[in-house]
Design an enzyme around this catalytic site. Structure first.
Site, PDB file in Angstrom:
ATOM      1  NE  ARG A 159       2.976  -4.119   8.576  1.00 18.76           N
ATOM      2  CZ  ARG A 159       2.285  -5.047   7.929  1.00 18.76           C
ATOM      3  NH1 ARG A 159       1.752  -6.056   8.583  1.00 18.76           N
ATOM      4  NH2 ARG A 159       2.143  -4.995   6.631  1.00 18.76           N
ATOM      5  CB  SER A 229       5.576   0.918   5.032  1.00 20.28           C
ATOM      6  OG  SER A 229       5.404   0.265   3.803  1.00 20.28           O
ATOM      7  CD  GLU A 325       4.916  -1.135   8.805  1.00 22.40           C
ATOM      8  OE1 GLU A 325       5.761  -1.915   8.330  1.00 22.40           O
ATOM      9  OE2 GLU A 325       3.868  -0.830   8.216  1.00 22.40           O
TER      10      GLU A 325
END
Length: 342
Positions: A159, A229, A325
């Site tokens: 990420r 998420s 995230e």
């Protein structure tokens, strides 16, 4: 005069920006950026707003990246796709599959635009963008100079990429180059995909299985606002993972190439009995604990308070501290999301 950001973020949080500009080509991005800079205003480029949480009104210009177009070149061993940053990611996955170019199917139904995919190095079900990324084309906002970064130059991580670090706020991504190998190899390491037979499976079957898993577990942002998420899956040192597995032998864990171990944030949250917990209008989703939703006209403060609560509960039980995230946007730009919920 301000403009509502509610239509431009999938969380459906109602904050405003001073200006919103829609850009359909590079020149329009540069013009909007230069105009904002002349006025001394902050400026940010947004795709579909599927990975952001606006914490307050934004004091500057939001540029919506709507650069379109898909070009395909075929070589002996691969298909090479050159894709405009404003194309919808899932529609690209479908386009590739419909044209018998497999390789993106594990990434089906990830929300957002193609241009956002390298920023986060998007990933799901065992595949990350870096597996298929050939290059990223961007334009330097100050000079208007065009840059092409190879996949290696993008410095992809979990990420993470150069676009979240040195190049943040310095460039606009205008296109992404993908290389889909003709030697297709299915990745069947996660979830329902492990039940498929690698010898006979088709890309369409992988796509269908991924779509089924995502639609049954993940809420539709049109019904309950969310940004997918909310937390990253934590990556911890091997000794911390061993300690945790001694206490919780059935904890999902995925050893990484460098010796570290990736844990499943959703499982950790679930073990704290947090599914369905609400603060204000924000809630932990009942099917997928990794997703925080706007259940009832949530404010950004509700979401931040809930994220803090989740992080504390998981930290106290497992000594593992979750990181968002989702990117947090303050009055004049991105702020540190971990500090915001610590």
């Amino acid at each position: 005069m301000t403009h509502s950001l509610k239509p431009w973020n999938t969380f459906g949080i109602d904050h405003c920006a001073k200006h919103i500009a829609c850009a359909e080509n590079e020149q329009q991005i540069l013009s909007a950026w230069q105009q904002a800079t002349r006025e001394g205003l902050p400026v940010m480029i947004l795709g579909e707003g599927s990975n952001v949480l606006f914490l307050e009104n934004y004091a500057g210009t939001v540029i919506l990246n709507r650069l379109k177009g898909i070009e395909v070149n075929e070589t002996a061993d691969a298909w090479h796709l050159h894709v405009g940053a404003g194309e919808n990611w899932h529609q690209l996955v479908r386009y590739a599959l419909d044209n018998n170019m497999p390789g993106l199917e594990n990434l089906a139904l990830i929300p957002g635009c193609v241009g956002s995919s390298p920023i986060q190095n998007i990933g799901a079900y065992g595949v990350e963008l870096q597996r298929v990324c050939d290059y990223v084309d961007c334009v330097e906002l100050e000079t208007g100079k065009r840059l092409r970064l190879s996949a290696a130059e993008c410095r992809f991580g979990y990420r993470d990429s150069i676009f979240k670090n040195e190049y943040q706020d310095r460039v606009a991504i205008v296109a992404v180059g993908l290389r889909l190998s003709k030697q297709w190899q299915p990745v069947l390491t996660y979830g329902d995909l492990t039940r498929l037979d690698p010898k006979t499976v088709t890309a369409q079957q992988v796509f269908d299985a991924v779509c089924h898993m995502r639609t049954t577990k993940l809420p539709d942002p049109k019904v309950n606002g969310n940004a997918g998420s909310f937390f990253k899956n934590p990556v911890v040192a091997a000794d911390i993972a061993m300690e945790l597995l001694e206490r919780f032998p059935n904890a999902p864990h995925y050893p990484q190439a460098d010796g570290s171990v990736k844990l499943a944030a959703g499982w950790l949250i679930d073990q704290c009995q947090l599914k369905g917990v609400t603060i204000g209008g924000a809630a932990v989703h009942r099917q997928q604990a990794l997703v925080l939703i706007n259940a009832n006209d949530a404010t950004s403060k509700d979401v931040v308070a809930l994220a803090h609560h989740v992080r504390q509960k998981v930290g106290e039980k497992f000594n593992v501290w979750l990181e968002p995230e989702v990117r947090f946007i303050g009055r004049s730009g991105e702020v540190n999301a971990v500090e915001s919920i610590a």
